[in-house]
Design a protein around this motif. Sequence first.
Motif, PDB file in Angstrom:
ATOM      1  N   GLY A 196       0.805  -1.211   0.000  1.00 47.56           N
ATOM      2  CA  GLY A 196       0.000   0.000   0.000  1.00 47.56           C
ATOM      3  C   GLY A 196       0.836   1.258   0.000  1.00 47.56           C
ATOM      4  N   VAL A 197       1.924   1.257   0.762  1.00 46.42           N
ATOM      5  CA  VAL A 197       2.820   2.421   0.787  1.00 46.42           C
ATOM      6  C   VAL A 197       3.442   2.647  -0.589  1.00 46.42           C
ATOM      7  CG1 VAL A 197       4.999   3.284   1.729  1.00 46.42           C
ATOM      8  CG2 VAL A 197       3.301   2.271   3.243  1.00 46.42           C
ATOM      9  N   GLY A 198       3.824   1.555  -1.255  1.00 48.48           N
ATOM     10  CA  GLY A 198       4.417   1.696  -2.575  1.00 48.48           C
ATOM     11  C   GLY A 198       3.459   2.226  -3.606  1.00 48.48           C
ATOM     12  N   ALA A 199       2.175   1.927  -3.469  1.00 50.48           N
ATOM     13  CA  ALA A 199       1.192   2.395  -4.442  1.00 50.48           C
ATOM     14  C   ALA A 199       0.595   3.744  -4.078  1.00 50.48           C
ATOM     15  CB  ALA A 199       0.071   1.366  -4.574  1.00 50.48           C
ATOM     16  N   PHE A 200       0.768   4.184  -2.833  1.00 50.78           N
ATOM     17  CA  PHE A 200       0.085   5.384  -2.368  1.00 50.78           C
ATOM     18  C   PHE A 200       0.515   6.628  -3.142  1.00 50.78           C
ATOM     19  CE2 PHE A 200      -0.072   9.091   0.432  1.00 50.78           C
ATOM     20  CZ  PHE A 200      -1.400   9.087   0.814  1.00 50.78           C
ATOM     21  N   TYR A 201       1.792   6.964  -3.078  1.00 47.70           N
ATOM     22  CA  TYR A 201       2.262   8.201  -3.689  1.00 47.70           C
ATOM     23  C   TYR A 201       2.143   8.187  -5.219  1.00 47.70           C
ATOM     24  CZ  TYR A 201       3.945   9.813   0.824  1.00 47.70           C
ATOM     25  OH  TYR A 201       4.010  10.234   2.130  1.00 47.70           O
ATOM     26  N   PRO A 202       2.519   7.099  -5.909  1.00 50.09           N
ATOM     27  CA  PRO A 202       2.328   7.109  -7.361  1.00 50.09           C
ATOM     28  C   PRO A 202       0.863   7.234  -7.765  1.00 50.09           C
ATOM     29  CG  PRO A 202       3.872   5.395  -6.738  1.00 50.09           C
ATOM     30  CD  PRO A 202       3.278   5.904  -5.474  1.00 50.09           C
ATOM     31  N   ALA A 203      -0.031   6.540  -7.069  1.00 51.93           N
ATOM     32  CA  ALA A 203      -1.446   6.606  -7.424  1.00 51.93           C
ATOM     33  C   ALA A 203      -1.993   8.017  -7.245  1.00 51.93           C
ATOM     34  CB  ALA A 203      -2.246   5.611  -6.582  1.00 51.93           C
ATOM     35  N   VAL A 204      -1.595   8.675  -6.180  1.00 50.54           N
ATOM     36  CA  VAL A 204      -2.068  10.034  -5.933  1.00 50.54           C
ATOM     37  C   VAL A 204      -1.433  11.022  -6.909  1.00 50.54           C
ATOM     38  CG1 VAL A 204      -2.077  11.910  -4.240  1.00 50.54           C
ATOM     39  CG2 VAL A 204      -2.579   9.570  -3.512  1.00 50.54           C
ATOM     40  N   ASP A 205      -0.132  10.879  -7.145  1.00 47.97           N
ATOM     41  CA  ASP A 205       0.567  11.836  -7.999  1.00 47.97           C
ATOM     42  C   ASP A 205       0.173  11.698  -9.464  1.00 47.97           C
ATOM     43  OD1 ASP A 205       2.799  13.874  -8.236  1.00 47.97           O
ATOM     44  OD2 ASP A 205       3.530  12.321  -9.603  1.00 47.97           O
ATOM     45  N   LEU A 206      -0.053  10.479  -9.940  1.00 48.60           N
ATOM     46  CA  LEU A 206      -0.357  10.274 -11.353  1.00 48.60           C
ATOM     47  C   LEU A 206      -1.808  10.556 -11.699  1.00 48.60           C
ATOM     48  CD1 LEU A 206       1.668   7.028 -12.155  1.00 48.60           C
ATOM     49  CD2 LEU A 206       2.386   9.408 -12.217  1.00 48.60           C
ATOM     50  N   THR A 207      -2.640  10.794 -10.717  1.00 49.77           N
ATOM     51  CA  THR A 207      -4.049  11.106 -10.980  1.00 49.77           C
ATOM     52  C   THR A 207      -4.382  12.514 -10.477  1.00 49.77           C
ATOM     53  OG1 THR A 207      -4.605   9.973  -8.915  1.00 49.77           O
ATOM     54  CG2 THR A 207      -4.774   8.704 -10.944  1.00 49.77           C
ATOM     55  N   ALA A 208      -4.569  12.647  -9.176  1.00 46.07           N
ATOM     56  CA  ALA A 208      -4.921  13.953  -8.623  1.00 46.07           C
ATOM     57  C   ALA A 208      -3.781  14.950  -8.769  1.00 46.07           C
ATOM     58  CB  ALA A 208      -5.297  13.797  -7.150  1.00 46.07           C
ATOM     59  N   GLY A 209      -2.540  14.473  -8.688  1.00 42.62           N
ATOM     60  CA  GLY A 209      -1.408  15.385  -8.859  1.00 42.62           C
ATOM     61  C   GLY A 209      -1.374  16.004 -10.244  1.00 42.62           C
ATOM     62  N   SER A 311      -7.388  17.489  -6.113  1.00 41.69           N
ATOM     63  CA  SER A 311      -6.054  17.984  -5.790  1.00 41.69           C
ATOM     64  C   SER A 311      -5.288  16.902  -5.050  1.00 41.69           C
ATOM     65  CB  SER A 311      -6.131  19.251  -4.927  1.00 41.69           C
ATOM     66  OG  SER A 311      -6.759  18.979  -3.691  1.00 41.69           O
ATOM     67  N   PHE A 312      -3.980  17.125  -4.921  1.00 33.94           N
ATOM     68  CA  PHE A 312      -3.117  16.165  -4.247  1.00 33.94           C
ATOM     69  C   PHE A 312      -3.524  16.007  -2.791  1.00 33.94           C
ATOM     70  CE2 PHE A 312       0.654  14.456  -2.302  1.00 33.94           C
ATOM     71  CZ  PHE A 312       1.187  13.628  -3.280  1.00 33.94           C
ATOM     72  N   ARG A 313      -3.823  17.114  -2.124  1.00 32.89           N
ATOM     73  CA  ARG A 313      -4.194  17.046  -0.715  1.00 32.89           C
ATOM     74  C   ARG A 313      -5.528  16.336  -0.531  1.00 32.89           C
ATOM     75  NH1 ARG A 313      -3.924  22.477   2.741  1.00 32.89           N
ATOM     76  NH2 ARG A 313      -1.725  22.086   2.246  1.00 32.89           N
ATOM     77  N   GLU A 314      -6.470  16.627  -1.411  1.00 33.77           N
ATOM     78  CA  GLU A 314      -7.761  15.967  -1.311  1.00 33.77           C
ATOM     79  C   GLU A 314      -7.623  14.464  -1.545  1.00 33.77           C
ATOM     80  OE1 GLU A 314     -12.288  16.377  -3.203  1.00 33.77           O
ATOM     81  OE2 GLU A 314     -10.616  17.579  -3.994  1.00 33.77           O
ATOM     82  N   ALA A 315      -6.755  14.084  -2.463  1.00 30.41           N
ATOM     83  CA  ALA A 315      -6.532  12.658  -2.713  1.00 30.41           C
ATOM     84  C   ALA A 315      -5.912  11.978  -1.496  1.00 30.41           C
ATOM     85  CB  ALA A 315      -5.633  12.476  -3.931  1.00 30.41           C
ATOM     86  N   GLN A 316      -5.016  12.666  -0.808  1.00 30.07           N
ATOM     87  CA  GLN A 316      -4.448  12.092   0.415  1.00 30.07           C
ATOM     88  C   GLN A 316      -5.532  11.842   1.460  1.00 30.07           C
ATOM     89  OE1 GLN A 316      -1.339  15.050   1.234  1.00 30.07           O
ATOM     90  NE2 GLN A 316       0.181  13.462   0.921  1.00 30.07           N
ATOM     91  N   ASN A 317      -6.496  12.761   1.555  1.00 30.81           N
ATOM     92  CA  ASN A 317      -7.587  12.571   2.507  1.00 30.81           C
ATOM     93  C   ASN A 317      -8.460  11.383   2.135  1.00 30.81           C
ATOM     94  OD1 ASN A 317      -6.770  14.861   3.934  1.00 30.81           O
ATOM     95  ND2 ASN A 317      -8.047  16.218   2.708  1.00 30.81           N
ATOM     96  N   TYR A 318      -8.605  11.143   0.843  1.00 36.32           N
ATOM     97  CA  TYR A 318      -9.425  10.019   0.396  1.00 36.32           C
ATOM     98  C   TYR A 318      -8.700   8.685   0.542  1.00 36.32           C
ATOM     99  CZ  TYR A 318     -12.599  13.408  -1.772  1.00 36.32           C
ATOM    100  OH  TYR A 318     -13.478  14.416  -1.994  1.00 36.32           O
ATOM    101  N   VAL A 319      -7.418   8.655   0.194  1.00 31.19           N
ATOM    102  CA  VAL A 319      -6.687   7.394   0.135  1.00 31.19           C
ATOM    103  C   VAL A 319      -6.203   6.955   1.522  1.00 31.19           C
ATOM    104  CG1 VAL A 319      -4.693   6.208  -0.894  1.00 31.19           C
ATOM    105  CG2 VAL A 319      -6.001   7.852  -2.243  1.00 31.19           C
ATOM    106  N   SER A 320      -5.945   7.905   2.412  1.00 32.10           N
ATOM    107  CA  SER A 320      -5.429   7.536   3.738  1.00 32.10           C
ATOM    108  C   SER A 320      -6.340   6.566   4.481  1.00 32.10           C
ATOM    109  CB  SER A 320      -5.190   8.803   4.573  1.00 32.10           C
ATOM    110  OG  SER A 320      -4.168   9.595   3.994  1.00 32.10           O
ATOM    111  N   PRO A 321      -7.673   6.797   4.524  1.00 33.54           N
ATOM    112  CA  PRO A 321      -8.522   5.787   5.184  1.00 33.54           C
ATOM    113  C   PRO A 321      -8.516   4.442   4.475  1.00 33.54           C
ATOM    114  CG  PRO A 321      -9.689   7.877   4.960  1.00 33.54           C
ATOM    115  CD  PRO A 321      -8.441   7.981   4.141  1.00 33.54           C
ATOM    116  N   PHE A 322      -8.086   4.425   3.216  1.00 33.50           N
ATOM    117  CA  PHE A 322      -8.039   3.169   2.476  1.00 33.50           C
ATOM    118  C   PHE A 322      -7.059   2.191   3.120  1.00 33.50           C
ATOM    119  CE2 PHE A 322      -6.139   0.568  -0.912  1.00 33.50           C
ATOM    120  CZ  PHE A 322      -7.266  -0.082  -1.367  1.00 33.50           C
ATOM    121  N   PHE A 323      -6.024   2.711   3.781  1.00 37.09           N
ATOM    122  CA  PHE A 323      -5.069   1.831   4.450  1.00 37.09           C
ATOM    123  C   PHE A 323      -5.757   1.000   5.526  1.00 37.09           C
ATOM    124  CE2 PHE A 323      -1.757   4.476   2.590  1.00 37.09           C
ATOM    125  CZ  PHE A 323      -0.792   3.527   2.301  1.00 37.09           C
ATOM    126  N   LEU A 324      -6.726   1.600   6.212  1.00 41.56           N
ATOM    127  CA  LEU A 324      -7.453   0.855   7.236  1.00 41.56           C
ATOM    128  C   LEU A 324      -8.231  -0.294   6.610  1.00 41.56           C
ATOM    129  CD1 LEU A 324      -8.182   0.739  10.249  1.00 41.56           C
ATOM    130  CD2 LEU A 324     -10.138   2.203   9.736  1.00 41.56           C
TER     131      LEU A 324
END
Length: 467
Positions: A196-209, A311-324
């Motif tokens: 999940g950590v490996g996919a987190f930043y690329p998934a957020v950056d390549l879409t919302a970023g 946005s990148f920040r909004e995507a972080q808010n969406y994806v972070s609960p996904f880890f749970l």
Amino acid sequence: MTFLIVRTILFKELLDTFRDKRTLVAMIGVPILLYPALFIGATQAALVQQSRMEKQAARIALRGAATEVVGAWLKDAKGFELVPDSGDEALGAGTLDAIVESPGDLSAIVQQGGRAELIIRYDNAEPRSREARARLQDAFEQTHDRLVAERVKAAGLAETFAHPLKVSEKNVAPPAKSTGSILGTVLPLIMVVMLGVGAFYPAVDLTAGEKERGTFETLLSTPATKLDIVAGKFLAVFMLSMLTGALNLGSMLATFAFQLAQVFNAQASEKVQRVVLEISPQSALIILAVLVPLAFFISALMMTVALMARSFREAQNYVSPFFLAIVLPAGVVAVPSVQLDRVTQFIPITNVALLFRDLLIGRSNGEMAFFVFISTAVYAMLALLVAVWMFQREDVVLSQESLAPLTFDRRAISPSEVPTPGIALAIFGLVMLLIFYAGSALQTWRLHLGIALTQYVVILLPVLFAL
């Protein structure tokens, strides 16, 4: 879908990722360096603290009528310092480690062949107090054995009279299985988190970023189709997830083996190191084979969620609960009663974690591994189809609709005659929380009235308010 276009997009995204130092540090550098450093630091600190505690004498106070007798018993034992009794409050304050209380005349009871009672008062929240309790139990156990031996000898009985049964234990499990059962409760969870950590930043950056940078529209204006774009981006996220997961998992295994070698003595460390590396080639191949569809599944879901953000920040808010959502299914490996069977082999993420645990202890079979691989591959394909479907929607790709409003500012909510899917999901989540907290309390208070209030206040009012 054109292979050359997909390959071009893939190489472009990988090149941009490896050129971004912040992404590399957050995605690869920090997990590989930080986690082992924290593990080593915490272990060394615990060892230093334990060594320091073992060298310190436990401060013991005696209370009751037989303080002299108890003091004589503890005089020959090591690791104790008798201090005046300053009350139970001193245990919580940390100025006293334990109090030994003797309610009756201990000396007379022992001489008459009776059974005396000792009470050890300690504070379980204080480490030094717990250590003092353990030391006192060991010391009094030795005194107990000595008193029993004296009574048996005085009665002219054999030593075996007081101990007619001797129970010994023998562990028949091989070292690999014993260590595998310990690692099996930790490594599967770490494996899922690392993917999940490996996919987190690329998934957020390549879409919302890209949406935030304004380059997504430029990419859409090229001859590449949306299917080519999603395939290239998804492959980049998947490869980075696999790379990060493999590097982190290898780093954690190496750190774990090194720390075991430092904790145990030379003989034990050699055995532990051999066990840690004692994974059959067949089990290693099965683990690697199952990790591929699992990484596909996690990467596709993360891209789908991140694509809904603006946005990148909004995507972080969406994806972070996904880890749970991915950690909880993997956490069942810590429950011994949950086994890999004909039901759990089809539960996403849980099946891979249980298979990983079984492979470490040598209990899995080929049939279970096959069904876990097939079911995970099916879930991965379904998740990928959902991601492709989301990329086909222009309102999502062009950020015309957000997943859910994270503000009460009506200007930030797009006007619509009907609730959008994001609004509907947000209302649903809010109502479910209200039912869980408020509805349950109301129905416990008054059953029939609580049911009516739950229906018309807890459920209906939030919907009317949103409308």
